[in-house]
Design an enzyme around this catalytic site. Structure first.
Site, PDB file in Angstrom:
ATOM      1  N   GLY A 104     -79.689  52.368 -56.305  1.00 47.70           N
ATOM      2  CA  GLY A 104     -79.031  51.583 -55.259  1.00 47.70           C
ATOM      3  C   GLY A 104     -79.660  50.214 -55.089  1.00 47.70           C
ATOM      4  N   ARG A 105     -80.912  50.079 -55.526  1.00 52.48           N
ATOM      5  CA  ARG A 105     -81.549  48.752 -55.438  1.00 52.48           C
ATOM      6  C   ARG A 105     -82.399  48.479 -56.666  1.00 52.48           C
ATOM      7  NH1 ARG A 105     -86.895  49.855 -51.816  1.00 52.48           N
ATOM      8  NH2 ARG A 105     -87.036  51.978 -52.543  1.00 52.48           N
ATOM      9  N   LYS A 125     -86.432  45.859 -59.288  1.00 51.82           N
ATOM     10  CA  LYS A 125     -86.224  46.589 -58.037  1.00 51.82           C
ATOM     11  C   LYS A 125     -86.002  45.549 -56.941  1.00 51.82           C
ATOM     12  CE  LYS A 125     -88.477  50.557 -55.925  1.00 51.82           C
ATOM     13  NZ  LYS A 125     -89.702  51.356 -55.898  1.00 51.82           N
ATOM     14  N   ASP A 137     -78.452  47.320 -48.893  1.00 51.04           N
ATOM     15  CA  ASP A 137     -78.240  45.949 -49.379  1.00 51.04           C
ATOM     16  C   ASP A 137     -78.781  45.733 -50.791  1.00 51.04           C
ATOM     17  OD1 ASP A 137     -80.943  46.029 -48.944  1.00 51.04           O
ATOM     18  OD2 ASP A 137     -80.982  44.456 -47.413  1.00 51.04           O
ATOM     19  N   ARG A 188     -90.548  46.818 -62.604  1.00 54.09           N
ATOM     20  CA  ARG A 188     -91.222  48.094 -62.883  1.00 54.09           C
ATOM     21  C   ARG A 188     -91.063  48.470 -64.350  1.00 54.09           C
ATOM     22  NH1 ARG A 188     -89.650  52.942 -59.065  1.00 54.09           N
ATOM     23  NH2 ARG A 188     -87.622  52.810 -60.055  1.00 54.09           N
ATOM     24  N   ARG A 195     -85.171  61.441 -64.250  1.00 55.63           N
ATOM     25  CA  ARG A 195     -85.723  62.176 -63.107  1.00 55.63           C
ATOM     26  C   ARG A 195     -85.183  63.597 -63.121  1.00 55.63           C
ATOM     27  NH1 ARG A 195     -85.780  57.509 -59.280  1.00 55.63           N
ATOM     28  NH2 ARG A 195     -85.386  55.744 -60.630  1.00 55.63           N
ATOM     29  N   ASP A 258     -85.350  63.132 -56.848  1.00 55.67           N
ATOM     30  CA  ASP A 258     -84.993  61.845 -57.466  1.00 55.67           C
ATOM     31  C   ASP A 258     -86.225  60.985 -57.702  1.00 55.67           C
ATOM     32  OD1 ASP A 258     -84.763  61.987 -54.554  1.00 55.67           O
ATOM     33  OD2 ASP A 258     -84.408  59.842 -54.622  1.00 55.67           O
TER      34      ASP A 258
HETATM   35  P1  AMP Z   1     -86.101  56.173 -52.342  1.00 49.13           P
HETATM   36  O1  AMP Z   1     -86.328  56.931 -51.095  1.00 49.13           O
HETATM   37  O2  AMP Z   1     -86.732  54.826 -52.379  1.00 49.13           O
HETATM   38  O3  AMP Z   1     -86.427  56.979 -53.531  1.00 49.13           O
HETATM   39  O4  AMP Z   1     -84.517  55.882 -52.400  1.00 49.13           O
HETATM   40  C1  AMP Z   1     -83.574  56.892 -52.279  1.00 49.13           C
HETATM   41  C2  AMP Z   1     -82.189  56.359 -52.609  1.00 49.13           C
HETATM   42  O5  AMP Z   1     -81.833  55.308 -51.725  1.00 49.13           O
HETATM   43  C3  AMP Z   1     -82.041  55.801 -54.000  1.00 49.13           C
HETATM   44  O6  AMP Z   1     -80.745  56.108 -54.455  1.00 49.13           O
HETATM   45  C4  AMP Z   1     -82.189  54.327 -53.786  1.00 49.13           C
HETATM   46  O7  AMP Z   1     -81.564  53.576 -54.791  1.00 49.13           O
HETATM   47  C5  AMP Z   1     -81.493  54.149 -52.459  1.00 49.13           C
HETATM   48  N1  AMP Z   1     -81.969  52.950 -51.750  1.00 49.13           N
HETATM   49  C6  AMP Z   1     -83.173  52.752 -51.200  1.00 49.13           C
HETATM   50  N2  AMP Z   1     -83.259  51.535 -50.641  1.00 49.13           N
HETATM   51  C7  AMP Z   1     -82.063  50.932 -50.829  1.00 49.13           C
HETATM   52  C8  AMP Z   1     -81.497  49.663 -50.478  1.00 49.13           C
HETATM   53  N3  AMP Z   1     -82.208  48.750 -49.796  1.00 49.13           N
HETATM   54  N4  AMP Z   1     -80.233  49.412 -50.850  1.00 49.13           N
HETATM   55  C9  AMP Z   1     -79.512  50.310 -51.508  1.00 49.13           C
HETATM   56  N5  AMP Z   1     -79.971  51.521 -51.879  1.00 49.13           N
HETATM   57  C10 AMP Z   1     -81.229  51.835 -51.536  1.00 49.13           C
HETATM   58 MG    MG Z   2     -86.629  56.631 -55.463  1.00 48.40          MG
END
Ligand code: AMP
Ligand code: MG
Length: 489
Positions: A104-105, A125, A137, A188, A195, A258
Site C-alpha cells: 500500500g505504500r 517505501k 496515502d 529497502r 511473505r 504479512d
Molecule cells: P504494516 O503494518 O506496516 O506492515 O502495514 C500493513 C498494511 O498496511 C500493508 O498492506 C501496508 O502496505 C499498508 N499500509 C501501511 N501504511 C500505509 C499507508 N500510509 N498508505 C497505504 N497503505 C499503508
Molecule cells: Mg508490513
C-alpha cells in the site's frame, strides 16, 4: 485523494551507469502484482545513501550519491530496466485474516544480482498510493524512515538476518498523520519480499495454479527444493531468528504474517524496539494492546505464523507426498525444538557457560532476577562479562536493590567457570537504544541529521565501538526512557 497535476515520473535515458535491474517478479502473472509508478515528489533531498551496500549490489557508489540517483531514490525517475510494481499479499493482522493487503505504500523497483551472485529486491517505501493502498496515502513520514534505516543497519551489524537500508530522502511534502510531518522515502533492500502472507493471498482465493507458480518462484529464489523443504527451511530460519532477536532484547512488535518473510530476514521495522530494563512481557507497540508480540511471546507467535504458512502449502505438499497433514503438523511442531536449541545456544554464549539443557534453570533464574529488579538487559551482560574477566562484582551488583538474591545467583553462575572471551563475542556493547533512535528522529524533524549520521556510524561496530561512541552504551536516564513506539503509518 486529489488527482495530482504534477508530471508523472520520467523514464530516465541519461542515468549512467544504470542499476542493473531485472524484473522477475513483474514477469509473473498479473495476479501477483499491479504495475505502479511512484508518485512525483516536489523537492527530493538526500538524507543518506549507503555506499557500501550500493557497492555490494553492483551499483556504482559514486553514481549512488549523484543527482540522478536522488531522482531515482525519490521515485521521480524510473531507472532504465526497472518495471515498478506493487506486490499483492494477504496477512493475519494480530490474528485476524485480511485476504488483501499488498504494497500500500511500497513499490518494488526490481531486483539486482549482488556481488555474491544473490538476487536482491530494491523497493521504495513511501512513494505514494498503489492499487493496495485502501484508505492510506501511500506516504511515509521522516521518523519511521529514519528508524528503519538506523535499526535495520544496526541489526545487520549485529549479525541478524535483516532487510537493509540503501537510502533515505526527504520529499519536500507534508505527510498528515495525527500531526503534520516531513515526508520521506526509504529505499529497502531485501533478499526478497515474499511473505507468509503472499502464500496466504493465493491460498485464500483457492488459486492452486498461482500457488504452484509462487512456490516455484520461492524455491528458485530461496532454495528448499520442495514445498515441504521450503516449510522446513522457513521454520529453521525463523526459530533461529527469533532466538537471536531475544538474545539482543529485540521486540519486533508487529509479527503479522504479512511481516513474516519467507527468506527468514527480519522485515518491517515499524514499532520495533530494543528493551532497556528487562521484562519478559515487555511490549512497545502502541497498537499491541494484548501483548501478543511481547518479548517472550515471539517464539509462540512465529510458530503460529509457520502454522499459517503450512496451511497454505498443504495442497502443494499433498502433490508431493500424498496425505500432507501428519508431515506438516510434525514439521510445525519441530519449531519448538529448533527454537529451544537456538535459544539455549545464544544464551549459553551470553552467560559464557556450556551449552547444556541442564543449564536452562541458571538462565531462567537470571532472567527472573533481571525482571524482578528491572535490570538493564544489555548492561547486565556487559557487567557480567566484566566479572568473568576481572572477578570484581561491584559494578554488576550496583544494578540490584536486593543484593543477596543477586549475589546468590552470581555464586551459582561462577561455579560454571564462565568463559569471558565467549561472552565478549555474544554480548554487544551497543544496541540501537530507543531513546537514541527517538532523539535522532526528533533531530531529523528539526532538520538536524547529525545524531542520525553519528548513530548510523556508531552502530556499525556494536561489538567493538570507537571510544567516542561508548556514550551510546549508557542506558537512558529516567526522563529519556521511551516506553511506546508507533508504526507511523
Ligand atoms: P504494516 O503494518 O506496516 O506492515 O502495514 C500493513 C498494511 O498496511 C500493508 O498492506 C501496508 O502496505 C499498508 N499500509 C501501511 N501504511 C500505509 C499507508 N500510509 N498508505 C497505504 N497503505 C499503508
Ligand atoms: Mg508490513
Amino acid at each position: 485523494m486529489k488527482k495530482s497535476n504534477l508530471p508523472s515520473p520520467e523514464i530516465a535515458r541519461s542515468v549512467n551507469p544504470p542499476i542493473p535491474f531485472r524484473n522477475t517478479y513483474a514477469s509473473l502473472p498479473r495476479e501477483f502484482f499491479s504495475p505502479q509508478r511512484p508518485s512525483h515528489v516536489p523537492d527530493p533531498q538526500w538524507v543518506r545513501v549507503n555506499a557500501p551496500l550500493a557497492n555490494e549490489l553492483g551499483i556504482d557508489a559514486e553514481w549512488a550519491s549523484s543527482a540522478d540517483a536522488l531522482q531515482v531514490f525519490s521515485g521521480n525517475i524510473i531507472a532504465p530496466g526497472s518495471q515498478p510494481i506493487a506486490q499483492a499479499y494477504a496477512g493475519h493482522q494480530f490474528g485476524n485474516f485480511v485476504p488483501q493487503l499488498g504494497d500500500g505504500r511500497a513499490i518494488l523497483l526490481g531486483e539486482v544480482i549482488d556481488v555474491y551472485g544473490n538476487p536482491r529486491d530494491i523497493a521504495l517505501k513511501g512513494s505514494g498510493r498503489t492499487a493496495f493502498s485502501r484508505g492510506g496515502d501511500g506516504k511515509c513520514a521522516l521518523g519511521p524512515a529514519l528508524r528503519e534505516y538506523l535499526v535495520s543497519e544496526a541489526m545487520f551489524a549485529l549479525g541478524v538476518p535483516s532487510t537493509r537500508a540503501l537510502a533515505v530522502v526527504t520529499t519536500g511534502e507534508i505527510v498528515r498523520r495525527d500531526e503534520d510531518f516531513a515526508g520521506a522515502i526509504f529505499t529497502r533492500v531485501a533478499s526478497s519480499h515474499l511473505r507468509v502472507g503472499t502464500f496466504a493471498y493465493f491460498a485464500a482465493r483457492e488459486d492452486l495454479g498461482s500457488l504452484r507458480i509462487l512456490l516455484d518462484y520461492a524455491l528458485a529464489r530461496h532454495g528448499g527444493g520442495s514445498a515441504m523443504g521450503l516449510l522446513e527451511q522457513c521454520i529453521t530460519r525463523h526459530a533461529a531468528l527469533v532466538a537471536q532477536w531475544m538474545s539482543l532484547g529485540f521486540i519486533h512488535g508487529v509479527m503479522n504474517t504479512d511481516n513474516c518473510s519467507i527468506s527468514g530476514e527480519t522485515i518491517d521495522y515499524g514499532p520495533c524496539a530494543f528493551m532497556d530494563a528487562f521484562h519478559p512481557n515487555c511490549v512497545f507497540s502502541a497498537i499491541d494492546r494484548q501483548g501478543r508480540y511481547a518479548w517472550s511471546r515471539q517464539p509462540e507467535m512465529a510458530q503460529w505464523n509457520m502454522a499459517r504458512l503450512a496451511e497454505t502449502l498443504l495442497p502443494l505438499i499433498e502433490e508431493e507426498i500424498g496425505d500432507p497433514l501428519p508431515a506438516a503438523e510434525a514439521t510445525v511442531a519441530s519449531f519448538a525444538k529448533c527454537f529451544n536449541d537456538a535459544f539455549l545456544e545464544r544464551f549459553s554464549a551470553k552467560f559464557g557457560i556450556v551449552n547444556d539443557p541442564q543449564n536452562s534453570e541458571l538462565i531462567s533464574s537470571a532472567l527472573r532476577l533481571m525482571a524482578s529488579q528491572h535490570a538493564d538487559f544489555t548492561e547486565f551482560f556487559l557487567q557480567l562479562t566484566a566479572v568473568a574477566e576481572a572477578g570484581d562484582r561491584t559494578l554488576w551488583l550496583a544494578a540490584f536493590s536486593d543484593k543477596s538474591a543477586a549475589n546468590e545467583w552470581l555464586d551459582a553462575w561462577q561455579d560454571h567457570q564462565p568463559n569471558a572471551a565467549v561472552m565478549r563475542m555474544a554480548n554487544p556493547i551497543l544496541i540501537p537504544r530507543n531513546h537514541l533512535v527517538e532523539q535522532a528522529i526528533q533531530g531529523g524533524y528539526r532538520g538536524d541529521f547529525s545524531l542520525f549520521h553519528r548513530l548510523t556510524e556508531a552502530w556499525k561496530n556494536p561489538w567493538q565501538p570507537e571510544h567516542n561512541d561508548l556514550v551510546f552504551a549508557t542506558p537512558p536516564l529516567p526522563h529519556e526512557v521511551v516506553r511506546q513506539t508507533f508504526c507511523g503509518t
